[in-house]
Design an enzyme around this catalytic site. Structure first.
Site, PDB file in Angstrom:
ATOM      1  N   HIS A 260     -27.395 -32.617   5.800  1.00 39.41           N
ATOM      2  CA  HIS A 260     -28.488 -32.291   4.863  1.00 39.41           C
ATOM      3  C   HIS A 260     -28.062 -32.496   3.409  1.00 39.41           C
ATOM      4  CE1 HIS A 260     -26.996 -27.976   4.740  1.00 39.41           C
ATOM      5  NE2 HIS A 260     -27.435 -28.060   3.507  1.00 39.41           N
TER       6      HIS A 260
ATOM      7  N   ASP B  15     -24.422 -30.791  11.809  1.00 37.49           N
ATOM      8  CA  ASP B  15     -24.871 -31.053  10.442  1.00 37.49           C
ATOM      9  C   ASP B  15     -23.763 -31.668   9.584  1.00 37.49           C
ATOM     10  OD1 ASP B  15     -26.146 -31.064   8.003  1.00 37.49           O
ATOM     11  OD2 ASP B  15     -26.822 -28.985   8.106  1.00 37.49           O
TER      12      ASP B  15
ATOM     13  N   SER C 293     -22.873 -25.323   1.303  1.00 35.24           N
ATOM     14  CA  SER C 293     -23.084 -26.304   2.360  1.00 35.24           C
ATOM     15  C   SER C 293     -22.089 -27.434   2.200  1.00 35.24           C
ATOM     16  CB  SER C 293     -24.499 -26.861   2.291  1.00 35.24           C
ATOM     17  OG  SER C 293     -25.349 -26.017   2.992  1.00 35.24           O
TER      18      SER C 293
END
Ligand code: ARG
Ligand code: ASP
Length: 711
Positions: free
Chosen positions: A83, A218, A642
């Protein structure tokens, strides 16, 4: 004997009851180091951060300003989230090469894809510059003080020593009580190397977002390129793979519950030291308003996306962006309520007040809490109006946010003159092509109808322009969406000619007229007052922080996140989300198959992965015939973390941080160690996908795979 047991129990409880925290890497010795070792860390804090020799920090750059990444090979191979690299993967995708759907793998360096505007930034060193920043500010009034501080910061950034290719950045910590200098190096040639298909990298999509148990792979891979001297340089085909000062070895030994974990990255923003009255406002007013607005916008988009494939593609990324924080605020509000955060804060405040009295500090700190009460109560309607303005006008109705840019264009002419006007106008015309590619007038008009209704009826009425009284959203939208601003050709037409013509044309446009009225009212009735009270609140927060640091000398307080490099640590650990329910900390590929819905846009699974699953073909990455996918831990993280590496007790890579669990999303405001968990992809799943799924052996060969547990 009994005492000994009690003592042991207390000891155990104490080591388990971590309070969370995001710590400054250069200041870990002392209390953090002790706690980290008690949790199982085997390296020293100098292995994490050291100015004189290479350390973990040299492998952890910030990724494009908003995420974190880590170097995992001597040739500058970089790992981050899917992402986080989504924009770049999308950018290189077309109908013929749909890398979002099918994944992308460069089997040799020549195939790696350059990305305009993508940068990664390393920290070279961190230094305390508090006294220099605060020089000559003591006696000033609050507004002058802030101005002087900004002047000092820019003077210091220019004068403090650094190499020509480096930058000095100064950031505040503890709400203005401490200032730190970061010397940084920014690399500008960063190429896309690999990405799994979205059915792996975004598996579970919005339904699983912020949720445990999770099964998302991810991750995506990039490579940093440098000039011949290994220094940052703009893209050039002559650039070479960057040789890092340090890269993370990758552990093949996996994790189990209670293993030590450290997450190293760039958490964006937290507000852990708000008074109860502020938290109450978030729970009861601000979050519900923002949630209601986004809820309405998302429902409209979803309706169209389900019926129309083209709209689905146009809105996928926008929808995900809006839905991400919409969902977070819902979880956060629930969590704050369930953990009684307001009551807990009130209790802490009563204790604080007592300490102030005991220390004889009433004159300095005695009225802090009542001043908070007064100012937060006073700011409430302005804060609410501000959220409505930013959510409805600036964020979620695209025609309005675009029109707002035209409003700014007019302001620029008025304040900065013709030249600035022309520059901005040309930029707008050039940049808006991309905007219209993904703009759908019908969808946006329906969103407008919903949101302008909320704006006119739910945002504090006293600040609105008279024209929003008793509106009929349908009639209004029919009128507004006639605007030339609803198409690229229309905008080009409106913006053509000299500044006089442009302004005359704009001021004739219905959408422009409306936004101008709304914005003028906002800048007259809301923002000056908001800024005025907020300045007072900022000063109060600074004093409150100072008081807590002074009066709680024996407990450690961490500074709120501010997008600078931080260390957070904990253990692999499950949790109890609700009565009689226990979540274990590790998920497996079996769980992917349990969630599998053939053809579904969130839960489809690629055939090759199903095949590998059926054959249990996991190579050296599986464990006892199973393939681990994700795990959770007690590391205190937030947005910006992240892509952060999850690191084991000895400094090896074990996972990749990408999310938090639903019950604990309030950790930005109140960290509850019982239920706040971060979510990581198990590094073995990343390796398995690279190797067995994608066949990218070339990349696996670059890595340093280690077996730390078998030593
Ligand atoms: N919730 C995570 C974070 O805040 C992941 C967001 C990306 N995933 C998504 N489905 N939108 O960034
Ligand atoms: N998903 C977040 C990010 O993109 C991480 C978090 O909020 O926990 O940084």
């Amino acid at each position: 004997m009994k005492f000994l047991r009690l003592f042991l129990l207390l000891f155990v409880l104490q080591t388990q009851a971590q309070q969370g925290g995001m710590w400054i890497p250069s200041l870990l010795n002392g209390m953090n180091e002790k706690e980290m070792k008690s949790l199982g860390m085997k390296m020293s804090v100098a292995d994490i951060y050291d100015v004189n020799k290479s350390s973990l920090k040299d492998a952890v750059p910030q990724f494009n300003g908003g995420c974190t990444s880590e170097v995992i090979s001597p040739k500058g191979l970089l790992l981050t989230n899917h992402h986080c690299g989504f924009g770049q993967i999308q950018e290189h995708s077309s109908v013929e090469h749909d890398y979002l759907t099918d994944g992308f793998w460069a089997m040799k360096t020549e195939d790696e894809l350059p990305n305009e505007d993508l940068v990664v930034t390393f920290i070279v060193k961190i230094e305390d510059v508090t006294s220099k920043v605060l020089e000559d500010t003591e006696t000033l009034t609050e507004a002058d003080k802030q101005k002087k501080i900004q002047e000092n910061i820019s003077a210091l950034s220019n004068s403090l020593p650094k190499e020509s290719w480096q930058e000095n950045k100064i950031r505040t910590f503890y709400e203005g009580n401490q200032y730190m200098l970061f010397v940084t190096e920014t690399f500008k040639d960063v190429r896309l190397v690999g990405a799994p298909p979205s059915s792996i990298g975004k598996f579970g999509s919005d339904t699983d977002n912020w949720v445990w148990p999770r099964h998302t792979g991810d991750f995506s891979l990039f490579r940093i390129y440098a000039d011949k001297n290994n220094r940052p340089a703009a893209y050039s085909k002559d650039n070479v793979p960057y040789t890092p000062k340090h890269f993370l070895p990758v552990s093949l030994d996996g994790i189990k519950e209670d293993d030590f974990t450290l997450v190293f990255g760039y958490p964006g923003r937290t507000t852990e030291y708000l008074p109860a009255v502020a938290v109450q406002q978030i729970v009861n007013e601000l979050n519900p308003a923002k949630i209601e607005i986004r809820d309405a916008a998302l429902k409209v988009e979803d309706g169209f996306m389900r019926k129309d494939k083209a709209i689905k593609i146009q809105y996928a990324s926008k929808y995900a962006g809006v839905a991400n924080y919409w969902k977070k605020w819902i979880g956060e509000t629930q969590g704050l309520k369930k953990s009684n955060a307001v009551a807990v804060k009130k209790k802490q405040e009563a204790a604080f007040q007592e300490k102030v009295i005991k220390a004889g500090k009433q004159a300095e700190y005695g009225s802090l809490l009542s001043d908070f009460e007064k100012n937060y109560t006073e700011i409430a309607p302005y804060a609410l109006a501000r959220d409505y303005f930013s959510e409805v006008i600036l964020r979620n109705t695209e025609l309005l946010s675009l029109t707002y840019k035209m409003y700014q264009l007019e302001q620029i002419l008025n304040t900065k003159g013709e030249q600035a006007f022309n520059d901005r106008r040309n930029n707008l015309v050039k940049g808006l092509g991309d905007f219209y590619k993904d703009f759908n007038k019908t969808v946006d008009e329906k969103i407008f109808e919903q949101l302008i209704d909320l704006y006119a009826n739910k945002s504090p009425k006293q600040f609105l322009p008279a024209s929003l009284n008793n509106i009929n959203p349908k009639t209004l939208s029919a009128e507004i969406y006639q605007s030339k601003l609803t198409s690229y050709d229309g905008v080009k037409e409106l913006l053509a000619g000299d500044s006089k013509t442009v302004l005359a044309n704009l001021n004739n446009d219905k959408a422009f007229q409306m936004v101008k009225q709304i914005a003028d009212s906002y800048f007259k009735n809301v923002s000056p007052k908001y800024d005025e009270i907020n300045l007072k609140i900022t000063a109060l927060q600074r004093t409150y922080m100072k008081a807590q640091l002074k009066l709680n000398k024996d407990s450690r307080l961490f500074p709120d996140a501010n997008s600078t490099l931080r260390v957070t640590y904990g253990k692999v650990k499950g949790y109890e989300p609700k009565d009689a329910t226990i979540y274990t900390p590790i998920t497996y590929l079996d769980g992917v198959m349990e969630k599998y819905i053939p053809g579904d846009y969130e839960f489809d699974v690629p055939a090759k992965l199903i095949d590998l699953y059926n054959k249990k073909d996991y190579g050296q990455y599986g464990e006892k015939g199973k393939m681990p996918v994700c795990f959770i831990g007690t590391n205190h993280t937030t947005g910006g973390n992240s892509g952060s590496p999850a690191i084991d007790a000895r400094g090896n890579l074990i996972g990749l941080n990408f999310d938090r669990v639903w019950e604990g999303t309030m950790s930005d405001i109140y960290y509850d160690p019982a239920i706040c968990r971060n979510i990581m992809v198990d590094i073995r799943y990343v390796l398995f996908i690279m190797d067995k799924y994608a066949g990218a052996k070339n990349l696996i060969d670059e890595l340093k795979l280690v077996h730390p547990k078998k030593k």
